[in-house]
Design a protein around this motif. Structure first.
Motif, PDB file in Angstrom:
ATOM      1  N   ASN A  11       0.817  -1.223   0.000  1.00 17.05           N
ATOM      2  CA  ASN A  11       0.000   0.000   0.000  1.00 17.05           C
ATOM      3  C   ASN A  11       0.845   1.264   0.000  1.00 17.05           C
ATOM      4  O   ASN A  11       0.445   2.285   0.557  1.00 17.05           O
ATOM      5  CB  ASN A  11      -0.964   0.018   1.188  1.00 17.05           C
ATOM      6  N   ARG A  12       2.021   1.178  -0.636  1.00 13.51           N
ATOM      7  CA  ARG A  12       2.948   2.307  -0.539  1.00 13.51           C
ATOM      8  C   ARG A  12       3.817   2.511  -1.774  1.00 13.51           C
ATOM      9  O   ARG A  12       3.973   3.629  -2.221  1.00 13.51           O
ATOM     10  CB  ARG A  12       3.832   2.086   0.688  1.00 13.51           C
ATOM     11  N   TYR A  13       4.440   1.452  -2.276  1.00 15.17           N
ATOM     12  CA  TYR A  13       5.445   1.566  -3.334  1.00 15.17           C
ATOM     13  C   TYR A  13       4.832   1.179  -4.679  1.00 15.17           C
ATOM     14  O   TYR A  13       4.517   0.016  -4.904  1.00 15.17           O
ATOM     15  CB  TYR A  13       6.651   0.678  -3.029  1.00 15.17           C
ATOM     16  N   ARG A  14       4.686   2.155  -5.593  1.00 12.24           N
ATOM     17  CA  ARG A  14       4.107   1.897  -6.912  1.00 12.24           C
ATOM     18  C   ARG A  14       5.224   1.627  -7.905  1.00 12.24           C
ATOM     19  O   ARG A  14       6.054   2.495  -8.194  1.00 12.24           O
ATOM     20  CB  ARG A  14       3.264   3.071  -7.378  1.00 12.24           C
ATOM     21  N   LEU A  15       5.253   0.395  -8.453  1.00 19.34           N
ATOM     22  CA  LEU A  15       6.275   0.011  -9.430  1.00 19.34           C
ATOM     23  C   LEU A  15       6.060   0.772 -10.727  1.00 19.34           C
ATOM     24  O   LEU A  15       4.920   0.953 -11.160  1.00 19.34           O
ATOM     25  CB  LEU A  15       6.199  -1.489  -9.709  1.00 19.34           C
ATOM     26  N   SER A  16       7.174   1.193 -11.352  1.00 16.90           N
ATOM     27  CA  SER A  16       7.020   1.890 -12.622  1.00 16.90           C
ATOM     28  C   SER A  16       7.777   1.215 -13.770  1.00 16.90           C
ATOM     29  O   SER A  16       7.227   1.067 -14.846  1.00 16.90           O
ATOM     30  CB  SER A  16       7.428   3.356 -12.500  1.00 16.90           C
ATOM     31  N   ARG A  17       9.027   0.804 -13.539  1.00 16.30           N
ATOM     32  CA  ARG A  17       9.767   0.157 -14.631  1.00 16.30           C
ATOM     33  C   ARG A  17      10.899  -0.692 -14.063  1.00 16.30           C
ATOM     34  O   ARG A  17      11.425  -0.407 -12.993  1.00 16.30           O
ATOM     35  CB  ARG A  17      10.309   1.172 -15.621  1.00 16.30           C
ATOM     36  N   VAL A  18      11.287  -1.702 -14.825  1.00 14.89           N
ATOM     37  CA  VAL A  18      12.404  -2.562 -14.438  1.00 14.89           C
ATOM     38  C   VAL A  18      13.704  -1.837 -14.766  1.00 14.89           C
ATOM     39  O   VAL A  18      13.894  -1.345 -15.873  1.00 14.89           O
ATOM     40  CB  VAL A  18      12.346  -3.917 -15.173  1.00 14.89           C
ATOM     41  N   LEU A  19      14.600  -1.778 -13.774  1.00 13.56           N
ATOM     42  CA  LEU A  19      15.912  -1.163 -13.960  1.00 13.56           C
ATOM     43  C   LEU A  19      16.961  -2.191 -14.347  1.00 13.56           C
ATOM     44  O   LEU A  19      17.935  -1.869 -15.020  1.00 13.56           O
ATOM     45  CB  LEU A  19      16.351  -0.448 -12.678  1.00 13.56           C
ATOM     46  N   GLY A  20      16.808  -3.420 -13.864  1.00 14.47           N
ATOM     47  CA  GLY A  20      17.775  -4.467 -14.159  1.00 14.47           C
ATOM     48  C   GLY A  20      17.272  -5.800 -13.654  1.00 14.47           C
ATOM     49  O   GLY A  20      16.367  -5.858 -12.820  1.00 14.47           O
ATOM     50  N   GLN A  21      17.859  -6.880 -14.186  1.00 13.32           N
ATOM     51  CA  GLN A  21      17.474  -8.225 -13.779  1.00 13.32           C
ATOM     52  C   GLN A  21      18.723  -9.062 -13.606  1.00 13.32           C
ATOM     53  O   GLN A  21      19.721  -8.842 -14.269  1.00 13.32           O
ATOM     54  CB  GLN A  21      16.566  -8.864 -14.833  1.00 13.32           C
ATOM     55  N   GLY A  22      18.625 -10.039 -12.708  1.00 11.44           N
ATOM     56  CA  GLY A  22      19.739 -10.934 -12.464  1.00 11.44           C
ATOM     57  C   GLY A  22      19.234 -12.324 -12.164  1.00 11.44           C
ATOM     58  O   GLY A  22      18.061 -12.633 -12.367  1.00 11.44           O
ATOM     59  N   GLY A  23      20.117 -13.142 -11.628  1.00  7.35           N
ATOM     60  CA  GLY A  23      19.802 -14.534 -11.376  1.00  7.35           C
ATOM     61  C   GLY A  23      18.719 -14.775 -10.339  1.00  7.35           C
ATOM     62  O   GLY A  23      18.013 -15.778 -10.396  1.00  7.35           O
ATOM     63  N   MET A  24      18.579 -13.887  -9.376  1.00  7.44           N
ATOM     64  CA  MET A  24      17.595 -14.104  -8.303  1.00  7.44           C
ATOM     65  C   MET A  24      16.415 -13.156  -8.375  1.00  7.44           C
ATOM     66  O   MET A  24      15.490 -13.267  -7.579  1.00  7.44           O
ATOM     67  CB  MET A  24      18.259 -13.958  -6.933  1.00  7.44           C
ATOM     68  N   GLY A  25      16.431 -12.206  -9.286  1.00  7.84           N
ATOM     69  CA  GLY A  25      15.303 -11.302  -9.304  1.00  7.84           C
ATOM     70  C   GLY A  25      15.497 -10.111 -10.207  1.00  7.84           C
ATOM     71  O   GLY A  25      16.265 -10.146 -11.161  1.00  7.84           O
ATOM     72  N   ALA A  26      14.781  -9.039  -9.864  1.00  6.27           N
ATOM     73  CA  ALA A  26      14.799  -7.818 -10.654  1.00  6.27           C
ATOM     74  C   ALA A  26      14.775  -6.621  -9.720  1.00  6.27           C
ATOM     75  O   ALA A  26      14.331  -6.722  -8.577  1.00  6.27           O
ATOM     76  CB  ALA A  26      13.584  -7.776 -11.582  1.00  6.27           C
ATOM     77  N   VAL A  27      15.260  -5.501 -10.232  1.00  5.04           N
ATOM     78  CA  VAL A  27      15.197  -4.248  -9.487  1.00  5.04           C
ATOM     79  C   VAL A  27      14.307  -3.298 -10.284  1.00  5.04           C
ATOM     80  O   VAL A  27      14.490  -3.115 -11.487  1.00  5.04           O
ATOM     81  CB  VAL A  27      16.594  -3.633  -9.275  1.00  5.04           C
ATOM     82  N   TRP A  28      13.344  -2.746  -9.587  1.00  5.83           N
ATOM     83  CA  TRP A  28      12.354  -1.847 -10.170  1.00  5.83           C
ATOM     84  C   TRP A  28      12.562  -0.428  -9.685  1.00  5.83           C
ATOM     85  O   TRP A  28      12.974  -0.210  -8.541  1.00  5.83           O
ATOM     86  CB  TRP A  28      10.958  -2.252  -9.714  1.00  5.83           C
ATOM     87  N   GLN A  29      12.225   0.532 -10.525  1.00  5.07           N
ATOM     88  CA  GLN A  29      12.044   1.890 -10.043  1.00  5.07           C
ATOM     89  C   GLN A  29      10.606   1.953  -9.552  1.00  5.07           C
ATOM     90  O   GLN A  29       9.691   1.426 -10.187  1.00  5.07           O
ATOM     91  CB  GLN A  29      12.263   2.918 -11.147  1.00  5.07           C
ATOM     92  N   ALA A  30      10.406   2.570  -8.406  1.00  4.28           N
ATOM     93  CA  ALA A  30       9.070   2.695  -7.828  1.00  4.28           C
ATOM     94  C   ALA A  30       8.930   4.066  -7.202  1.00  4.28           C
ATOM     95  O   ALA A  30       9.915   4.776  -7.001  1.00  4.28           O
ATOM     96  CB  ALA A  30       8.847   1.597  -6.785  1.00  4.28           C
ATOM     97  N   HIS A  31       7.702   4.413  -6.880  1.00  6.30           N
ATOM     98  CA  HIS A  31       7.442   5.683  -6.213  1.00  6.30           C
ATOM     99  C   HIS A  31       6.843   5.394  -4.841  1.00  6.30           C
ATOM    100  O   HIS A  31       5.860   4.663  -4.724  1.00  6.30           O
ATOM    101  CB  HIS A  31       6.476   6.534  -7.037  1.00  6.30           C
ATOM    102  N   ASP A  32       7.469   5.944  -3.805  1.00  8.84           N
ATOM    103  CA  ASP A  32       6.966   5.822  -2.435  1.00  8.84           C
ATOM    104  C   ASP A  32       5.855   6.863  -2.291  1.00  8.84           C
ATOM    105  O   ASP A  32       6.120   8.057  -2.205  1.00  8.84           O
ATOM    106  CB  ASP A  32       8.105   6.083  -1.441  1.00  8.84           C
ATOM    107  N   GLU A  33       4.618   6.390  -2.296  1.00  6.89           N
ATOM    108  CA  GLU A  33       3.485   7.301  -2.274  1.00  6.89           C
ATOM    109  C   GLU A  33       3.278   7.955  -0.912  1.00  6.89           C
ATOM    110  O   GLU A  33       2.625   8.988  -0.823  1.00  6.89           O
ATOM    111  CB  GLU A  33       2.224   6.582  -2.748  1.00  6.89           C
TER     112      GLU A  33
END
Length: 156
Positions: A11-33
């Motif tokens: 109920n806080r962090y709105r995902l906007s786009r993927v910044l990078g991906q690796g073997g265990m997951g991904a990193v997203w840019q998000a907005h802390d509302e």
């Protein structure tokens, strides 16, 4: 998670786009509302073939990473803000968002980097010295080019 874009986490962090991906997951840019700021959010992506025991091991490893990173305080290290879980039980790490290129981008643009000064050469016995920041860790686990400014200055 199929279409995560625009998903609201905790109920806080709105995902906007993927910044990078690796073997265990991904990193997203998000907005802390709640605080009105952009952040990086690291998602753990568990392979579907994992049994429950392996799944718990991956989650424990991710949690250790979050706790270890949260204890570190240095101008050249990204700040960990939060650790959350989504309804399926997977943890996410919320971190400071730092704009910049990756180490791969730097090497591609400028070729191999010379060794940092102050390092021993070929088995020399000197200890590593504390040096000024030479690279900034990005949320994708890579490094960005050296800058003369602080880590909080965006360099698009």
């Amino acid at each position: 998670m199929g279409n995560d874009q625009e998903q609201l986490l905790a109920n806080r962090y709105r995902l906007s786009r993927v910044l990078g991906q690796g073997g265990m997951g991904a990193v997203w840019q998000a907005h802390d509302e709640h605080l009105g700021r952009d952040v990086a959010v690291k998602e753990l992506r568990l392979p579907e073939h994992l049994g429950e025991s392996e799944r718990q091991n991956w989650i424990a490893r991710f949690d250790r990473e979050a706790r270890a990173a949260a204890r570190l305080k240095h101008p050249g290290i990204i700040t960990v803000h939060d650790r959350i879980s989504v309804p399926d039980g997977r943890p996410w790490i919320v971190m400071e968002l730092v704009h910049g290129g990756s180490l791969a981008d730097l090497v591609e643009a400028h070729g191999p980097l010379p060794p940092p000064s102050g390092l021993p050469s070929r088995g020399g016995g000197c200890a590593l010295r504390s040096t000024p920041r030479t690279a900034t860790a990005s949320p994708t686990g890579t490094s960005s080019p050296p800058t003369s400014s602080s880590k909080r200055t965006a360099s698009s």
